[in-house]
Design a protein around this motif. Sequence first.
Motif, mmCIF file in Angstrom:
data_model
loop_
_atom_site.group_PDB
_atom_site.id
_atom_site.type_symbol
_atom_site.label_atom_id
_atom_site.label_comp_id
_atom_site.label_asym_id
_atom_site.label_seq_id
_atom_site.Cartn_x
_atom_site.Cartn_y
_atom_site.Cartn_z
ATOM 1 N N GLU A 158 69.974 56.541 100.481
ATOM 2 C CA GLU A 158 70.531 57.654 99.702
ATOM 3 C C GLU A 158 69.692 58.911 99.830
ATOM 4 O O GLU A 158 70.207 60.024 99.968
ATOM 5 C CB GLU A 158 70.575 57.283 98.215
ATOM 6 C CG GLU A 158 71.802 56.568 97.746
ATOM 7 C CD GLU A 158 71.739 56.381 96.236
ATOM 8 O OE1 GLU A 158 71.210 57.276 95.539
ATOM 9 O OE2 GLU A 158 72.209 55.339 95.759
ATOM 10 N N ALA A 159 68.389 58.725 99.767
ATOM 11 C CA ALA A 159 67.463 59.862 99.717
ATOM 12 C C ALA A 159 66.969 60.288 101.093
ATOM 13 O O ALA A 159 66.139 61.198 101.186
ATOM 14 C CB ALA A 159 66.274 59.494 98.834
ATOM 15 N N ASN A 160 67.459 59.648 102.161
ATOM 16 C CA ASN A 160 66.967 59.953 103.514
ATOM 17 C C ASN A 160 65.444 59.822 103.585
ATOM 18 O O ASN A 160 64.745 60.692 104.142
ATOM 19 C CB ASN A 160 67.394 61.347 103.958
ATOM 20 C CG ASN A 160 68.862 61.416 104.329
ATOM 21 O OD1 ASN A 160 69.444 60.418 104.763
ATOM 22 N ND2 ASN A 160 69.465 62.573 104.159
ATOM 23 N N HIS A 161 64.936 58.746 102.998
ATOM 24 C CA HIS A 161 63.491 58.517 102.966
ATOM 25 C C HIS A 161 63.105 57.569 104.103
ATOM 26 O O HIS A 161 63.707 56.511 104.274
ATOM 27 C CB HIS A 161 63.091 57.902 101.630
ATOM 28 C CG HIS A 161 61.625 57.998 101.330
ATOM 29 N ND1 HIS A 161 60.674 57.379 102.103
ATOM 30 C CD2 HIS A 161 60.958 58.648 100.335
ATOM 31 C CE1 HIS A 161 59.475 57.640 101.597
ATOM 32 N NE2 HIS A 161 59.624 58.412 100.531
ATOM 33 N N PRO A 162 62.109 57.906 104.909
ATOM 34 C CA PRO A 162 61.707 57.026 106.012
ATOM 35 C C PRO A 162 61.077 55.728 105.519
ATOM 36 O O PRO A 162 60.447 55.685 104.456
ATOM 37 C CB PRO A 162 60.696 57.867 106.790
ATOM 38 C CG PRO A 162 60.134 58.805 105.770
ATOM 39 C CD PRO A 162 61.268 59.117 104.833
ATOM 40 N N PRO A 210 72.691 53.506 110.267
ATOM 41 C CA PRO A 210 72.810 54.951 109.982
ATOM 42 C C PRO A 210 71.460 55.613 109.721
ATOM 43 O O PRO A 210 71.255 56.779 110.091
ATOM 44 C CB PRO A 210 73.703 54.980 108.735
ATOM 45 C CG PRO A 210 74.478 53.712 108.781
ATOM 46 C CD PRO A 210 73.532 52.713 109.349
ATOM 47 N N MET A 211 70.541 54.902 109.090
ATOM 48 C CA MET A 211 69.210 55.466 108.878
ATOM 49 C C MET A 211 68.503 55.674 110.213
ATOM 50 O O MET A 211 67.836 56.686 110.432
ATOM 51 C CB MET A 211 68.377 54.544 107.978
ATOM 52 C CG MET A 211 68.846 54.468 106.538
ATOM 53 S SD MET A 211 67.760 53.438 105.513
ATOM 54 C CE MET A 211 66.295 54.494 105.362
ATOM 55 N N ALA A 212 68.652 54.700 111.116
ATOM 56 C CA ALA A 212 68.015 54.809 112.431
ATOM 57 C C ALA A 212 68.563 55.990 113.214
ATOM 58 O O ALA A 212 67.829 56.667 113.946
ATOM 59 C CB ALA A 212 68.215 53.512 113.208
ATOM 60 N N ALA A 213 69.856 56.250 113.068
ATOM 61 C CA ALA A 213 70.469 57.386 113.764
ATOM 62 C C ALA A 213 69.853 58.704 113.320
ATOM 63 O O ALA A 213 69.864 59.695 114.073
ATOM 64 C CB ALA A 213 71.979 57.390 113.521
#
Length: 362
Positions: A162-166, A185-188
């Motif tokens: 949600e927060a685009n946190h690594p 999607p996070m990896a993208a």
Amino acid sequence: MSKSCYPDFVSGRGAPANATPTRFNLKSREADGDWLDEREVLDGAIAPIRTHVTTERPKTILARNTSPDIPFDKSVNPYRGCEHGCIYCYARPTHAFHDLSPGLDFESRLFAKPDAARLLRAEIAKKGHVPTPIAFGTNTDAYQPIERDWRIMRQCIEVLAEANHPMTITTKSDRVLRDLDLLAPMAAKGLVAVAVSVTMLNPDLHRILEPRAPHPRKRLAVLKGLADAGIAAHVNVAPIIPAINDGEIEAILEQAALMGAKTATWIPLRLPHEVAPLFQDWLQVHFPERAGKVMSIVRSIREGRDNDPNFFQRMRGSGPWADLIRTRFKIAARKLGLNQTKIQLRSDLFVPPRSDGQLALF
């Protein structure tokens, strides 16, 4: 062997004994009626020890790290203890803080933190939070078997997605593939990397060294699943145990590269605190003919001790044996095209969440 409150080696568990720590107040325990209530003796056989899970309610969930030889400054551990039962696990001594044994208790008396995602949301929402990658699986495996029902790890990923946190994940489990819908999607966006620990390929060694961890073939398949989903896949050949699994270094790296791993690391066996006597007991049970040789090499890597806790040295080892392993690993990795690029995660996409579960605009 060390004195044990379990009279016989327990099949399907990693530790041969429930070793008693000497650093705290945990007293020796003898087999008694309480222990007999937890097992059945049928035709002389000992029934498997059941896994117990206790709910833990911490006030915070982010663990801060200042060690200069570890590449992260924040981590989350959804669980204490680990059912995988790897005899070499350096996290075993942490169970002594609960007046439990780093031996069989560590792999059968577990703690789950169901509030982890809520706490994580609150902590990354704090003003001044720096969104450097949060590491999972650095102490115990967040994808161990109880995650199937508790789903705490998945809830934490949902918060970070949600927060685009690594984030980074280290695991032995194929259960990580369950969460590809979140991780891909996070990896993208360059927000996640996953390290898969592959300690050996030999199934007989796997059965006694990591009795409840997924089979090595499944872990190799995880690397392929991650790579196919566009997720940075890393193989961690750890720990390398002299005269036990060091002969498989090149084969592990070759198989990992075929499955899509792009980077690889290794760590020599570490034996902090109670892990040393537990591991030596394990050697006497499974490899009595080479126990002396194994420990002699381990001590040569650790400057004459069972364990070297010094920063940097603890992750690398020293001496001719460590140099030999390091050279073999480097040559094999180079031939296979591993470690040609470094995995870099983004932190500039982070949007702090609000405590009510909504994302803040600014």
